[in-house]
Design a protein around this motif. Structure first.
Motif, PDB file in Angstrom:
ATOM      1  N   LEU A 165      38.034 118.075 127.246  1.00 24.19           N
ATOM      2  CA  LEU A 165      37.099 118.938 127.262  1.00 24.19           C
ATOM      3  C   LEU A 165      36.224 119.309 125.949  1.00 24.19           C
TER       4      LEU A 165
ATOM      5  N   LEU B 257      33.942 121.257 124.273  1.00 26.18           N
ATOM      6  CA  LEU B 257      33.338 122.760 123.877  1.00 26.18           C
ATOM      7  C   LEU B 257      32.888 122.781 122.633  1.00 26.18           C
TER       8      LEU B 257
ATOM      9  N   ILE C 161      34.144 130.080 128.169  1.00 27.36           N
ATOM     10  CA  ILE C 161      33.046 129.414 127.922  1.00 27.36           C
ATOM     11  C   ILE C 161      31.793 130.367 127.567  1.00 27.36           C
TER      12      ILE C 161
ATOM     13  N   THR D 235      27.317 128.086 124.461  1.00 34.19           N
ATOM     14  CA  THR D 235      28.441 126.904 124.203  1.00 34.19           C
ATOM     15  C   THR D 235      28.182 125.660 124.994  1.00 34.19           C
TER      16      THR D 235
ATOM     17  N   HIS E 216      29.063 122.357 127.079  1.00 36.60           N
ATOM     18  CA  HIS E 216      30.534 122.159 127.491  1.00 36.60           C
ATOM     19  C   HIS E 216      30.517 120.965 128.652  1.00 36.60           C
TER      20      HIS E 216
ATOM     21  N   TYR F 189      32.685 125.495 117.001  1.00 38.81           N
ATOM     22  CA  TYR F 189      33.201 126.041 118.108  1.00 38.81           C
ATOM     23  C   TYR F 189      34.249 126.979 117.490  1.00 38.81           C
TER      24      TYR F 189
ATOM     25  N   ARG G 216      37.684 128.848 118.505  1.00 39.06           N
ATOM     26  CA  ARG G 216      38.656 129.118 119.579  1.00 39.06           C
ATOM     27  C   ARG G 216      39.214 130.703 119.488  1.00 39.06           C
TER      28      ARG G 216
END
Length: 379
Positions: free
Chosen positions: A140, A142, A179, A183, A185, A233, A235
């Motif tokens: 992924l 991200l 998401i 962002t 992605h 990014y 989390r």
């Protein structure tokens, strides 16, 4: 209710919607419709959508043949609950689709609500990705690994090295990621269940040099520049799961109070995300669960990602019980007016994704906020 899934053939798609999830899909070719086979590349499959260009059709019962848009215009808050109806009106508030990313999907970014309303008279798009399958090359993309800027991003898109700027996550089956708007992605070698706001607005800003896409992505990149978050990014948790977004919410409460059960029965339910737009949980259904849905005024969507389950509820005459079977790959809607029902596993290892209304603020509280764009809620 179940709905007829709507497939999207994509060059990066795979065959798992048909071969592994058993979906019966049809595509239009001129004046005829044909059944999708395992040889087609199905990248997206809308299970529930009220987007205008995709309006899911009900597949069962006496509502069969009507779209979810028809249902909303006829039954209003009885479908979604009074609070969701006050906020979204006759638009069903959540979209559920599957993504089969056999190859890398385009790099995409979604606008926030304010930008989408000002430019397109639409809602923005916050989404949650749940990883239903992860292959050996699962990835992924991200956001960015480190802070960058528009100039560097543009030049990297032009020379094909933009992947070097991105934050790459190697997901496992059962992981979930929120998401947020802004962002960038993309996904590769995964099957995802996506729960999102009811909006079709997103921008494909880079398509990895695939032939025929360059002009389109270049145009979308220019349009999306000012909505991209160029910071690193962030989390939501150390394990990669996302349970909350970064907004403050009024009227906060636990949407899983309704998972009451007797004598220790009831599979564990883990909340994956709770924000203003939706609440999503993973249910590993081991034993019967009594769902008291009438306690929190919301529709419920159930997506079966493993095994199969039975939804049991009181019949219309109140004299018996009806059973509704949900198989792997299927999605069901339980309207808000259903006060309670039971979930029962039909196989070991059954896993469901449950989606419901978000933490919507009270209308009176939003009336006090000057310039808030949802003025209709104050009427």
């Amino acid at each position: 209710m179940k709905f007829i899934p709507v497939p999207g053939i994509r060059v990066w798609g795979g065959d798992r919607m048909v071969s592994e999830y058993g979906k019966k899909l049809f595509v239009s070719e001129g004046r005829r419709r044909r059944m999708v086979t395992a040889g087609d590349s199905v990248g997206e499959c809308y299970d529930v959508a009220d987007l205008g260009y995709v309006d899911s059709m009900i597949d069962n019962g006496w509502f069969g043949g009507n779209t979810i848009g028809d249902l909303m215009k006829t039954y209003l808050e009885r479908v979604v609950g009074e609070k969701s109806f006050g906020w979204y009106g006759t638009q069903f508030p959540v979209t559920v689709k599957w993504i089969d990313a056999r190859r890398r999907t385009p790099l995409t970014v979604n606008p926030d609500d304010e930008t989408a309303e000002q430019r397109y008279d639409a809602f923005g798009r916050t989404a949650l990705w749940y990883v239903a399958e992860a292959g050996p090359g699962a990835a992924l993309y991200l956001g960015f690994a480190d802070r960058t800027d528009a100039g560097e991003f543009y030049s990297r898109c032009a020379d094909g090295s933009v992947a070097e700027l991105l934050n790459v996550v190697r997901p496992k089956k059962g992981d979930s990621f929120l998401i947020s708007p802004g962002t960038v992605h993309a996904a590769e070698d995964v099957v995802l269940v996506e729960v999102s706001e009811a909006s079709g607005i997103s921008f494909a800003v880079h398509d990895w040099g695939r032939e025929g896409a360059e002009e389109n992505t270049a145009l979308q990149l220019e349009e999306a520049f000012d909505i991209i978050d160029f910071g690193p990014y962030r989390r939501c948790g150390e394990d990669g799961r996302c349970r909350h977004d970064h907004h403050e919410h009024h009227d906060h409460h636990d949407h899983h109070e309704h998972h009451d059960h007797d004598e220790g029965h009831g599979g564990p339910a883990e909340k994956l995300s709770e924000c203003a737009h939706f609440t999503v949980s993973e249910i590993r259904l081991q034993d019967p669960m009594h769902i008291y849905s009438g306690r929190f005024d919301s529709f419920l969507l159930y997506v079966c990602v493993e095994g199969s389950a039975s939804l049991q509820f009181a019949s219309g005459d109140g004299k018996g019980t009806e059973q509704f079977v949900l198989r792997k790959g299927e999605t069901a809607l339980v309207p808000a007016e259903v006060p309670d029902f039971f979930l029962l596993p039909l196989e070991g290892g059954t896993v469901l994704i449950e989606a419901g209304a978000g933490v919507i603020p009270d209308a009176e509280e939003f009336c006090d906020e000057p310039g808030h764009h949802h003025d209709h809620i104050c009427n």
